[in-house]
Design a protein around this motif. Structure first.
Motif, PDB file in Angstrom:
ATOM      1  N   ALA A 203     -31.276  21.545 -52.259  1.00 47.67           N
ATOM      2  CA  ALA A 203     -30.230  21.404 -53.071  1.00 47.67           C
ATOM      3  C   ALA A 203     -28.766  21.667 -52.689  1.00 47.67           C
ATOM      4  O   ALA A 203     -27.978  20.919 -52.897  1.00 47.67           O
ATOM      5  CB  ALA A 203     -30.457  22.180 -54.467  1.00 47.67           C
ATOM      6  N   LYS A 204     -28.661  22.914 -51.858  1.00 48.12           N
ATOM      7  CA  LYS A 204     -27.410  23.238 -51.446  1.00 48.12           C
ATOM      8  C   LYS A 204     -27.085  22.109 -50.494  1.00 48.12           C
ATOM      9  O   LYS A 204     -25.778  21.767 -50.328  1.00 48.12           O
ATOM     10  CB  LYS A 204     -27.176  24.435 -50.798  1.00 48.12           C
ATOM     11  CG  LYS A 204     -27.533  25.737 -51.674  1.00 48.12           C
ATOM     12  CD  LYS A 204     -27.738  26.999 -51.082  1.00 48.12           C
ATOM     13  CE  LYS A 204     -27.953  28.310 -52.155  1.00 48.12           C
ATOM     14  NZ  LYS A 204     -28.323  29.318 -51.427  1.00 48.12           N
ATOM     15  N   ASN A 205     -27.899  21.593 -49.740  1.00 45.30           N
ATOM     16  CA  ASN A 205     -27.398  20.657 -48.650  1.00 45.30           C
ATOM     17  C   ASN A 205     -27.256  19.276 -49.230  1.00 45.30           C
ATOM     18  O   ASN A 205     -26.095  18.338 -48.533  1.00 45.30           O
ATOM     19  CB  ASN A 205     -28.561  20.426 -47.538  1.00 45.30           C
ATOM     20  CG  ASN A 205     -28.776  21.773 -46.616  1.00 45.30           C
ATOM     21  OD1 ASN A 205     -27.802  22.220 -46.640  1.00 45.30           O
ATOM     22  ND2 ASN A 205     -30.243  21.554 -46.231  1.00 45.30           N
ATOM     23  N   LEU A 206     -27.416  19.151 -50.675  1.00 52.51           N
ATOM     24  CA  LEU A 206     -27.047  17.900 -51.380  1.00 52.51           C
ATOM     25  C   LEU A 206     -25.555  18.274 -52.014  1.00 52.51           C
ATOM     26  O   LEU A 206     -25.046  17.440 -52.433  1.00 52.51           O
ATOM     27  CB  LEU A 206     -27.928  17.664 -52.149  1.00 52.51           C
ATOM     28  CG  LEU A 206     -29.286  16.924 -51.718  1.00 52.51           C
ATOM     29  CD1 LEU A 206     -30.369  16.698 -52.709  1.00 52.51           C
ATOM     30  CD2 LEU A 206     -29.324  15.437 -50.662  1.00 52.51           C
ATOM     31  N   GLY A 207     -25.071  19.389 -52.046  1.00 52.03           N
ATOM     32  CA  GLY A 207     -23.816  19.834 -52.593  1.00 52.03           C
ATOM     33  C   GLY A 207     -23.829  20.412 -53.858  1.00 52.03           C
ATOM     34  O   GLY A 207     -22.812  20.638 -54.603  1.00 52.03           O
ATOM     35  N   PHE A 208     -25.116  20.834 -54.464  1.00 46.63           N
ATOM     36  CA  PHE A 208     -25.268  21.736 -55.656  1.00 46.63           C
ATOM     37  C   PHE A 208     -24.947  22.802 -55.587  1.00 46.63           C
ATOM     38  O   PHE A 208     -25.035  23.668 -54.436  1.00 46.63           O
ATOM     39  CB  PHE A 208     -26.481  21.481 -56.227  1.00 46.63           C
ATOM     40  CG  PHE A 208     -26.931  20.076 -56.846  1.00 46.63           C
ATOM     41  CD1 PHE A 208     -26.540  19.715 -57.853  1.00 46.63           C
ATOM     42  CD2 PHE A 208     -28.083  19.347 -56.024  1.00 46.63           C
ATOM     43  CE1 PHE A 208     -26.774  18.495 -58.505  1.00 46.63           C
ATOM     44  CE2 PHE A 208     -28.373  18.111 -56.564  1.00 46.63           C
ATOM     45  CZ  PHE A 208     -27.681  17.639 -57.783  1.00 46.63           C
ATOM     46  N   VAL A 209     -24.064  23.668 -56.629  1.00 50.13           N
ATOM     47  CA  VAL A 209     -24.165  24.975 -56.653  1.00 50.13           C
ATOM     48  C   VAL A 209     -25.351  25.467 -57.412  1.00 50.13           C
ATOM     49  O   VAL A 209     -25.640  24.886 -58.543  1.00 50.13           O
ATOM     50  CB  VAL A 209     -22.911  25.431 -57.283  1.00 50.13           C
ATOM     51  CG1 VAL A 209     -22.926  26.732 -57.731  1.00 50.13           C
ATOM     52  CG2 VAL A 209     -21.581  25.044 -56.695  1.00 50.13           C
ATOM     53  N   VAL A 210     -26.149  26.057 -56.535  1.00 51.41           N
ATOM     54  CA  VAL A 210     -27.722  26.608 -57.066  1.00 51.41           C
ATOM     55  C   VAL A 210     -27.772  27.510 -57.472  1.00 51.41           C
ATOM     56  O   VAL A 210     -27.375  28.769 -57.057  1.00 51.41           O
ATOM     57  CB  VAL A 210     -28.571  26.227 -55.858  1.00 51.41           C
ATOM     58  CG1 VAL A 210     -30.013  26.425 -56.280  1.00 51.41           C
ATOM     59  CG2 VAL A 210     -28.263  24.766 -55.281  1.00 51.41           C
ATOM     60  N   GLU A 211     -28.696  28.010 -58.663  1.00 53.57           N
ATOM     61  CA  GLU A 211     -29.164  29.085 -58.964  1.00 53.57           C
ATOM     62  C   GLU A 211     -30.684  28.751 -59.135  1.00 53.57           C
ATOM     63  O   GLU A 211     -31.267  28.008 -60.052  1.00 53.57           O
ATOM     64  CB  GLU A 211     -28.770  29.436 -60.572  1.00 53.57           C
ATOM     65  CG  GLU A 211     -27.443  30.071 -60.351  1.00 53.57           C
ATOM     66  CD  GLU A 211     -27.006  30.981 -61.656  1.00 53.57           C
ATOM     67  OE1 GLU A 211     -28.133  31.578 -62.218  1.00 53.57           O
ATOM     68  OE2 GLU A 211     -25.865  30.654 -62.111  1.00 53.57           O
TER      69      GLU A 211
END
Length: 158
Positions: A87-95
């Motif tokens: 998800a981070k690699n797709l640009g999301f800010v992740v929790e």
């Protein structure tokens, strides 16, 4: 006053879950993406568990120590980490969160969405049809029926 838009993304490490993440990144926008990996303790996997809400634990990778007593937990941790990285690699800010399922996976996802007050739930589906589809209940279908909020379901590749 504006509130932060968020989505909850159900992630089990499957190709369908990765596809759902890719579609969410392309078609939806949000400030925060909660990556949820539901898991069931090994001792409960052999028994039909009854009652109780899901226990949700936010994952802080620096503090994680694998629980050697439960391989299901260790596997879920690896799946959650892979989902968060993807998800981070797709640009999301992740929790990322691990959600312990005490009844069904779909109810753990819905409970987590309620607790986090996510604006939308994203899920992939295996798209089973025919007799197999009748015999196997779909997590995505159950989430759609019980979530009480928008659900973005991404079908598998044909």
């Amino acid at each position: 006053m504006t509130t932060e838009k968020s989505m909850l993304i159900a992630y089990d490490g499957s190709a369908e879950a990765q596809r759902a993440l890719e579609y969410a990144a392309h078609y939806l926008s949000c400030e925060k993406a909660y990556i949820i990996t539901a898991w069931e303790p090994l001792h409960r996997q052999t028994v039909n568990a009854a009652g109780g809400p899901a226990a949700m634990v936010q994952v802080n990778w620096g503090d994680v120590t694998p629980d050697d007593d439960d391989p299901a937990y260790t596997e879920a941790l690896e799946v959650a980490k892979g989902g968060a990285d993807f998800a981070k690699n797709l640009g999301f800010v992740v929790e990322p969160f691990l959600v312990e399922s005490s009844t069904t996976v779909w109810s753990a996802i819905v409970d987590a969405a309620n607790e986090l007050d996510a604006d939308i739930i994203v899920s992939g589906t295996r798209g089973t049809t025919g007799l197999r589809g009748l015999l196997q209940s779909s997590v995505a279908d159950a989430v759609l029926k019980h979530a009480g909020r928008p659900v973005f379901i991404v079908p598998p590749k044909k």
